[in-house]
Design a protein around this motif. Structure first.
Motif, short mmCIF file in Angstrom:
data_model
loop_
_atom_site.label_atom_id
_atom_site.label_comp_id
_atom_site.label_asym_id
_atom_site.label_seq_id
_atom_site.Cartn_x
_atom_site.Cartn_y
_atom_site.Cartn_z
N ALA A 192 -3.21 -12.06 12.34
CA ALA A 192 -4.00 -11.43 11.33
C ALA A 192 -2.90 -12.67 10.19
O ALA A 192 -2.32 -11.90 10.23
N TRP A 193 -3.11 -13.45 9.93
CA TRP A 193 -2.74 -14.43 9.49
C TRP A 193 -2.73 -14.53 7.57
O TRP A 193 -2.56 -15.52 6.91
N ASP A 194 -3.46 -14.23 8.02
CA ASP A 194 -4.96 -13.87 6.44
C ASP A 194 -5.29 -12.62 5.23
O ASP A 194 -4.37 -12.22 4.75
N ARG B 124 1.58 -13.31 20.19
CA ARG B 124 0.62 -11.50 20.18
C ARG B 124 0.63 -11.63 19.14
O ARG B 124 1.68 -11.10 18.72
N GLY B 125 -0.50 -11.48 18.85
CA GLY B 125 -0.53 -10.89 17.48
C GLY B 125 -0.35 -10.03 16.86
O GLY B 125 -0.42 -8.84 17.74
N PHE B 126 0.13 -9.64 15.98
CA PHE B 126 -0.10 -7.98 15.16
C PHE B 126 0.34 -7.73 13.77
O PHE B 126 0.52 -8.61 13.35
N VAL B 127 0.58 -6.98 12.93
CA VAL B 127 0.44 -6.53 11.49
C VAL B 127 1.27 -5.23 11.96
O VAL B 127 1.75 -4.00 12.56
N THR B 128 2.57 -5.54 10.21
CA THR B 128 3.33 -4.35 10.25
C THR B 128 3.46 -3.77 9.44
O THR B 128 3.01 -4.91 8.28
N ALA B 129 4.32 -2.95 8.47
CA ALA B 129 4.72 -2.32 7.72
C ALA B 129 6.18 -1.88 7.37
O ALA B 129 6.55 -1.10 8.61
N VAL C 101 0.69 -1.40 -0.05
CA VAL C 101 -0.26 0.16 -0.13
C VAL C 101 0.83 1.07 -0.12
O VAL C 101 1.53 1.47 0.76
N ASP C 102 1.06 2.03 -1.02
CA ASP C 102 1.91 3.37 -1.42
C ASP C 102 2.99 3.54 -1.23
O ASP C 102 3.45 4.23 -0.04
N GLY C 103 3.69 2.07 -1.32
CA GLY C 103 5.29 1.80 -0.39
C GLY C 103 5.76 0.99 0.23
O GLY C 103 6.46 1.55 1.29
N LYS C 104 4.30 0.68 0.91
CA LYS C 104 4.44 -0.83 2.27
C LYS C 104 3.99 -1.61 2.21
O LYS C 104 2.94 -1.28 1.75
N VAL C 105 5.34 -2.44 2.73
CA VAL C 105 5.13 -4.28 2.60
C VAL C 105 3.55 -4.43 4.02
O VAL C 105 5.08 -3.78 5.08
N ILE C 106 3.60 -5.07 3.47
CA ILE C 106 1.49 -4.69 5.00
C ILE C 106 2.11 -6.89 5.27
O ILE C 106 1.53 -7.52 5.00
N ILE C 107 1.99 -6.71 6.38
CA ILE C 107 2.02 -8.77 6.53
C ILE C 107 1.59 -8.63 8.31
O ILE C 107 2.51 -7.55 8.79
N GLY C 108 0.84 -9.29 8.50
CA GLY C 108 0.36 -9.82 9.53
C GLY C 108 1.15 -11.83 9.71
O GLY C 108 2.46 -11.64 9.25
N ASN C 109 0.88 -12.74 10.98
CA ASN C 109 2.10 -13.23 11.05
C ASN C 109 0.25 -14.66 12.06
O ASN C 109 -0.49 -14.18 11.94
N GLY C 110 0.92 -15.75 12.31
CA GLY C 110 0.24 -17.31 12.57
C GLY C 110 0.82 -17.28 13.93
O GLY C 110 1.83 -16.68 14.16
#
Length: 656
Positions: free
Chosen positions: A212-214, A159-164, A143-152
């Motif tokens: 946020a795995w998917d 503990r879940g998190f999402v990172t850009a 998204v606008d030059g940022k790669v966004i990824i979660g995990n499982g």
């Protein structure tokens, strides 16, 4: 070019050269074998005539989209011993592209950027701490030059998190934690000053879950990124939060500011989640009319069995109805937007095991759905499977195993074949063509089994889907009429795509049986005709004449001879409990393998002799079978051995 084709993730293509009138002339253009007999869940992307697709163990492939010629492959060399931290096969759901780079997640938690032209690594970053059992199976979004990824990893305790990350450098831009951490320490995200009030106890010691795995979607006009949040850790809220609280943001859709990662709004589909009812399933953005008013909506059919329509600007609840069998709740209250739970659903409170729909595999799992603006319908790969949930009164946190607080042995299929047949008849899979405005089903295609593929709709009045029987099929989008099919020689569970090269339209799907149902489903998974893993990419065009090589001659099943039973009935019963708690996630219900993982009933003589070095010491850790000596004592391993001897002797006696 993007996962789901556009930021809205509708999985609808405006291409129509292949249509309901001529799809009968579709033939195979080429195929490419991916190797590694793991499940294939990736949706290919196509950029400037090159297809990028991922396979088992997070490998990435670049192929000529017209001919199938290999351009390059990239192997991230994932440590196969990390497989023990991946709940549901060594799978990957795809790559994404941005300005000459291909981005993909790796099962061990890395995010990699690859030069799209050469296949050389540009950068990589470890997105997760290595001292906890995190994994990555989902596709990143850019998204606008940022790669966004979660995990499982919620099942194991994280503990879940999402990172850009910056798409050019791999530097972290922002991170959003889906659940609050230790309240005695500063919160990383300001919103958790509020969400912490929905928790109790010391959830942070296990992690709380919420991975946020998917699914991720984006609205560039609103500058919002939507993330689907997963289940709790442990599943059982009694152990996670003293049996109280909504536990935000578990099982929620959360809208974040795309630039900063700051919280904007949320909607929780399953408050106080206790059943693995994730909201990580595919989310679709669309604009449609409700009560004479155009609304910007986000739609989801999460595991819990209800189809939700939410205002994506504000998070306001619009409507929800059951799209599949769901007995845990009677309905969603139209005023509050909260589910009205069945009295017996809270097994952790009643202490009474509860037979319930859906199963943790969900009324809909990760397999992507599709929305056609031509028909106004959402096409859902729905399924029905029951389970018995029971409170595990002996639960203790296991730092190197699954943490659910549920008695998995109650979920094992019974030994009685007649009862198994009755339960098996309840297991269903189908396409439901769902009207999101009226919240009603318009048509249905019934399948012989569950765990069928993701969907694609097109302007040619077509819907494409692969299935567990090893078919790739085209249906009419308006009525569900079956028009065409091709045999893939393996179950097809991933989502298809369509694209053009030099003015010619192609339809492609990555095929290969595997994933969580294939691993845990045992006899139910094995009954699918496509339950053989032959990972490959299949590409079709009008008039295509390419043919797959003949299927290998089925190997004659080895004659299984009985061996001396050890232990009494109590020991075997304990062995079932320990097997279901520690082994069935890979080796299948009742030790029946429905995937490429070894069927333990048919172990070689050498494997029986080396059982303790393998199970206790990790003799075969580089094949993905790590040692369990630090989580199981000798008596527990003895009981598993006794149970497996019983199951071998059952097979030798003709009892499956």
């Amino acid at each position: 070019m993007a996962h789901g084709r556009t930021y809205s993730e509708q999985r609808y293509s405006p291409l129509s050269k292949i249509n309901a009138e001529n799809v009968k002339n579709l033939g195979m253009a080429w195929h490419y074998d991916l190797g590694d007999t793991r499940g294939i869940e990736a949706t290919p992307i196509v950029v400037d005539g090159v297809m990028y697709v991922t396979g088992g163990w997070s490998k990435v492939f670049a192929l000529d989209a017209k001919t199938g010629e290999e351009i390059w492959t990239y192997d991230p060399k994932m440590d196969k011993a990390w497989f023990v931290n991946m709940c549901c096969d060594a799978v990957n759901r795809g790559a994404t592209a941005w300005e000459g780079k291909i981005y993909s997640g790796v099962g061990d938690g890395r995010l990699i950027a690859i030069d799209a032209a050469t296949g050389e690594l540009v950068w990589e970053v470890q997105t997760t701490p290595k001292d906890r059992p995190y994994s990555i199976t989902g596709a990143p979004r850019v998204v606008d030059g940022k790669v966004i990824i979660g995990n499982g990893g919620s099942e194991l305790g994280v503990r879940g998190f999402v990172t850009a990350y910056d798409a050019n450098t791999g530097e972290q831009v922002w991170r959003f934690y889906t659940v609050p951490g230790n309240p005695n320490e500063p919160f990383e995200n300001a919103i958790h000053e509020q969400t912490v009030k929905t928790w109790s106890g010391e959830w942070w010691t296990v992690g709380g879950g919420g991975t946020a795995w998917d699914s991720i979607a984006h609205d560039p006009e609103l500058n919002l990124v939507y993330i689907g949040v997963g289940n709790g850790a442990p599943w059982n809220r009694m152990y996670r939060s003293n049996g109280t609280g909504d536990n935000l943001f578990l099982s929620s859709i959360v809208a974040l500011n795309a630039e900063t990662g700051e919280y904007v709004w949320h909607y929780q589909t399953t408050p106080g989640e206790s059943w693995d009812y994730t909201a990580t399933q595919h989310m679709i953005l669309a604009d449609m009319e409700f009560d004479g008013r155009m609304r910007k909506v986000i739609m989801q059919a999460p595991k819990n069995g209800f189809f939700y329509v939410i205002d994506r600007e504000t998070g306001e609840f619009i409507s929800a109805e059951k799209y599949t069998m769901a007995t845990w709740a009677t309905h969603v209250d139209p005023e509050s937007g909260r589910p009205v739970e069945a009295p017996e659903a809270r097994y952790e409170e009643t202490g009474v095991p509860n037979f319930q729909f859906p199963h943790p595999l969900g009324g809909h799992n990760w397999h992507p759905m599709s929305y056609s603006p031509d028909t106004g319908l959402v096409y859902i790969p729905a399924q029905e499977i029951p389970i018995v949930y029971g409170h595990d009164s002996d639960y203790e946190y296991n730092s190197k195993g699954w943490n659910v607080g549920v008695r998995f042995e109650l979920a094992a299929s019974p030994d009685d074949p007649a009862v198994r047949a009755q339960l098996g008849a309840m297991v269903k899979g189908y396409i439901t063509a769902w009207d999101p405005v009226t919240q009603t089903e318009k048509w249905r295609v019934q399948h012989p089994n569950m765990w069928n593929g993701g969907l694609l709709s097109t302007a040619g009045n077509l819907v494409f889907q692969g299935n567990a029987e090893g078919e790739f099929v085209a249906y009419t989008a308006d009525s569900g009429e079956r028009l065409w099919s091709s045999y893939a020689q393996t179950g097809v569970v991933a989502g298809p795509v369509t694209y053009t090269v030099d003015g010619e339209q192609y339809v492609a799907v990555a095929a290969g049986w595997g994933g969580s149902f294939a691993m845990v489903g045992g006899e139910l998974a094995k009954r699918s005709k496509g339950s053989t893993a032959r990972p490959r990419v299949l590409v079709y065009k009008l008039g295509g004449t390419h043919e797959l090589p003949p299927e290998p001659t089925p190997e004659q099943m080895a004659v299984v001879t009985p061996i001396e039973q050890i232990g009494d009935e109590a020991m075997i019963t304990e062995g079932l409990k320990q097997y279901m708690a520690n082994c069935h996630m890979c080796h299948g219900d009742r030790a029946v393998s429905g995937s490429s993982v070894p069927d333990l009933r048919m172990m070689s003589e050498a494997s029986w002799e080396l059982f303790y070095p393998i199970v206790q010491g990790g003799l075969r850790h580089q094949q993905g079978m790590v040692g369990f000596g630090d989580r199981l004592n000798k008596d527990q391993i003895d009981s598993i051995y006794a149970y497996l001897v019983k199951r071998r002797n059952d097979l030798a006696a003709g009892i499956d």
